[in-house]
Design a protein around this motif. Structure first.
Motif, PDB file in Angstrom:
ATOM      1  N   VAL A   9      -2.544   0.537  -6.547  1.00  0.00           N
ATOM      2  CA  VAL A   9      -1.521   0.704  -5.508  1.00  0.00           C
ATOM      3  C   VAL A   9      -0.360   1.564  -5.982  1.00  0.00           C
ATOM      4  N   ASP A  10      -0.148   1.644  -7.296  1.00  0.00           N
ATOM      5  CA  ASP A  10       0.922   2.495  -7.798  1.00  0.00           C
ATOM      6  C   ASP A  10       0.558   3.977  -7.727  1.00  0.00           C
ATOM      7  N   LYS A  11      -0.737   4.285  -7.627  1.00  0.00           N
ATOM      8  CA  LYS A  11      -1.192   5.678  -7.521  1.00  0.00           C
ATOM      9  C   LYS A  11      -1.456   6.074  -6.060  1.00  0.00           C
ATOM     10  N   ILE A  12      -2.017   5.151  -5.286  1.00  0.00           N
ATOM     11  CA  ILE A  12      -2.244   5.387  -3.859  1.00  0.00           C
ATOM     12  C   ILE A  12      -1.511   4.286  -3.094  1.00  0.00           C
ATOM     13  N   PRO A  13      -0.317   4.564  -2.595  1.00  0.00           N
ATOM     14  CA  PRO A  13       0.470   3.511  -1.945  1.00  0.00           C
ATOM     15  C   PRO A  13      -0.220   2.887  -0.742  1.00  0.00           C
ATOM     16  N   PHE A  71       8.466  -6.669   3.104  1.00  0.00           N
ATOM     17  CA  PHE A  71       7.917  -6.943   1.785  1.00  0.00           C
ATOM     18  C   PHE A  71       6.583  -7.660   1.936  1.00  0.00           C
ATOM     19  N   VAL A  72       5.480  -7.006   1.505  1.00  0.00           N
ATOM     20  CA  VAL A  72       4.137  -7.586   1.625  1.00  0.00           C
ATOM     21  C   VAL A  72       3.372  -7.348   0.327  1.00  0.00           C
ATOM     22  N   ASN A  73       2.772  -8.420  -0.256  1.00  0.00           N
ATOM     23  CA  ASN A  73       1.951  -8.308  -1.469  1.00  0.00           C
ATOM     24  C   ASN A  73       2.677  -7.619  -2.625  1.00  0.00           C
ATOM     25  N   GLY A  74       3.956  -7.912  -2.784  1.00  0.00           N
ATOM     26  CA  GLY A  74       4.702  -7.368  -3.915  1.00  0.00           C
ATOM     27  C   GLY A  74       5.219  -5.965  -3.701  1.00  0.00           C
ATOM     28  N   LYS A  75       5.045  -5.392  -2.509  1.00  0.00           N
ATOM     29  CA  LYS A  75       5.520  -4.046  -2.219  1.00  0.00           C
ATOM     30  C   LYS A  75       6.232  -4.019  -0.869  1.00  0.00           C
ATOM     31  N   PHE A  76       7.131  -3.058  -0.720  1.00  0.00           N
ATOM     32  CA  PHE A  76       7.752  -2.833   0.577  1.00  0.00           C
ATOM     33  C   PHE A  76       6.874  -1.907   1.399  1.00  0.00           C
ATOM     34  N   CYS A  77       6.828  -2.145   2.705  1.00  0.00           N
ATOM     35  CA  CYS A  77       5.973  -1.353   3.579  1.00  0.00           C
ATOM     36  C   CYS A  77       6.740  -0.212   4.230  1.00  0.00           C
ATOM     37  N   LYS A  78       6.121   0.934   4.208  1.00  0.00           N
ATOM     38  CA  LYS A  78       6.653   2.108   4.879  1.00  0.00           C
ATOM     39  C   LYS A  78       6.519   1.938   6.395  1.00  0.00           C
ATOM     40  N   PRO A  99      -4.696  -8.562   4.840  1.00  0.00           N
ATOM     41  CA  PRO A  99      -3.576  -7.956   5.567  1.00  0.00           C
ATOM     42  C   PRO A  99      -3.552  -8.406   7.017  1.00  0.00           C
ATOM     43  N   LEU A 100      -2.367  -8.404   7.599  1.00  0.00           N
ATOM     44  CA  LEU A 100      -2.203  -8.772   9.000  1.00  0.00           C
ATOM     45  C   LEU A 100      -1.891  -7.549   9.853  1.00  0.00           C
ATOM     46  N   GLN A 101      -2.116  -6.373   9.287  1.00  0.00           N
ATOM     47  CA  GLN A 101      -1.897  -5.135  10.009  1.00  0.00           C
ATOM     48  C   GLN A 101      -2.899  -4.103   9.504  1.00  0.00           C
ATOM     49  N   ASP A 102      -2.986  -2.939  10.156  1.00  0.00           N
ATOM     50  CA  ASP A 102      -3.949  -1.913   9.750  1.00  0.00           C
ATOM     51  C   ASP A 102      -3.720  -1.475   8.320  1.00  0.00           C
ATOM     52  N   PHE A 103      -2.465  -1.252   7.953  1.00  0.00           N
ATOM     53  CA  PHE A 103      -2.107  -0.848   6.605  1.00  0.00           C
ATOM     54  C   PHE A 103      -0.637  -1.134   6.351  1.00  0.00           C
ATOM     55  N   CYS A 104      -0.279  -1.086   5.075  1.00  0.00           N
ATOM     56  CA  CYS A 104       1.102  -1.327   4.656  1.00  0.00           C
ATOM     57  C   CYS A 104       1.358  -0.404   3.479  1.00  0.00           C
ATOM     58  N   VAL A 105       1.672   0.843   3.756  1.00  0.00           N
ATOM     59  CA  VAL A 105       1.874   1.835   2.704  1.00  0.00           C
ATOM     60  C   VAL A 105       3.083   1.442   1.862  1.00  0.00           C
ATOM     61  N   ALA A 106       2.865   1.298   0.560  1.00  0.00           N
ATOM     62  CA  ALA A 106       3.927   0.813  -0.329  1.00  0.00           C
ATOM     63  C   ALA A 106       4.982   1.890  -0.562  1.00  0.00           C
ATOM     64  N   ILE A 107       6.239   1.470  -0.549  1.00  0.00           N
ATOM     65  CA  ILE A 107       7.350   2.365  -0.851  1.00  0.00           C
ATOM     66  C   ILE A 107       8.333   1.640  -1.757  1.00  0.00           C
TER      67      ILE A 107
END
Length: 221
Positions: free
Chosen positions: A83-87, A42-49, A26-34
């Motif tokens: 990631v589908d259980k813990i975004p 869009f990062v690693n197949g998911k959109f970031c919150k 990752p290039l940031q602290d986190f990217c919570v999937a939404i």
């Protein structure tokens, strides 16, 4: 010209030395999937919150203390926390699973994780585990007891089998936010549409009747 070819090969070698089969860093602290792409990245197949809208619940889940149902055909159940259980796992390259086994032969059938190495720790019961290397096929097995740990390398066929008269429980860490799973028997005999029986008969040295019987069995799984 030879010097140019050498430089090209050198550049390719350097590039491949940095290539990785694992989840990108990752290039940031986190990217919570939404699921909603509005105003998202869009990062690693998911959109970031939006990080400003992130809450602690995005990084948490409950219930892994609860035994899963094992009264199925193979006598096991895998509760995957990906990631589908813990975004909040998005871009972090890790996931977790609880594995429950019924007594007297509960089996997590031979399978692979195409995107992850797995490290497993037994917390209850006795498990016979193993994996098979790529060609030439070599089998590594071990009997595990509570507190024992075993590693299954990425992409290799592996299994866990309860050889005790009591329930067994294990937890596994996987080196991907979404490791994937290919259960060998299901993938070979149960895909949709089915593989031509002639192919499987020759590959497994079986007659077509046996292959078609297996296909019907796994198609209904």
């Amino acid at each position: 010209m030879k010097a140019f070819h050498f430089l090209v090969l050198l550049a390719l070698a350097v590039a491949f030395s940095f290539a990785s089969a694992f989840d990108p860093s990752p290039l940031q602290d986190f990217c919570v999937a939404i699921p909603e792409p509005k105003n998202a990245v869009f990062v690693n197949g998911k959109f970031c919150k939006n990080p400003n809208l992130t809450v602690a619940g995005d990084f948490s889940i409950s219930g892994l203390n609860i035994p899963a149902f094992t009264g199925n055909r193979v006598g096991s159940n895998v509760t995957l926390v990906n990631v589908d259980k813990i975004p909040g796992l998005n871009t972090l390259g890790i996931s977790l699973a609880r594995l429950d086994f019924a007594p007297n032969g509960g089996l997590n059938p031979p399978h692979t994780h195409p995107r992850a190495t797995e490290i497993l720790v037994v917390v209850e019961g006795t498990l016979y585990v193993g994996f098979v290397t790529s060609n030439p096929n070599r089998l590594f097995t071990k009997v595990l007891y509570p507190g024992d740990v075993f590693v299954f390398p990425i992409g290799l066929i592996h299994f866990q089998f309860n050889i005790a008269k009591t329930n067994a429980v294990a937890f596994a860490g996987l080196s991907s936010q979404n490791p994937g799973v290919i259960t060998i028997a299901n993938a070979v005999f149960g895909p949709n549409p089915p593989i031509n029986p002639d192919v499987l008969a020759k590959a497994f040295q079986l007659d077509n009747y046996t292959v078609e019987k297996l296909q019907k069995l796994f198609a209904s799984a």
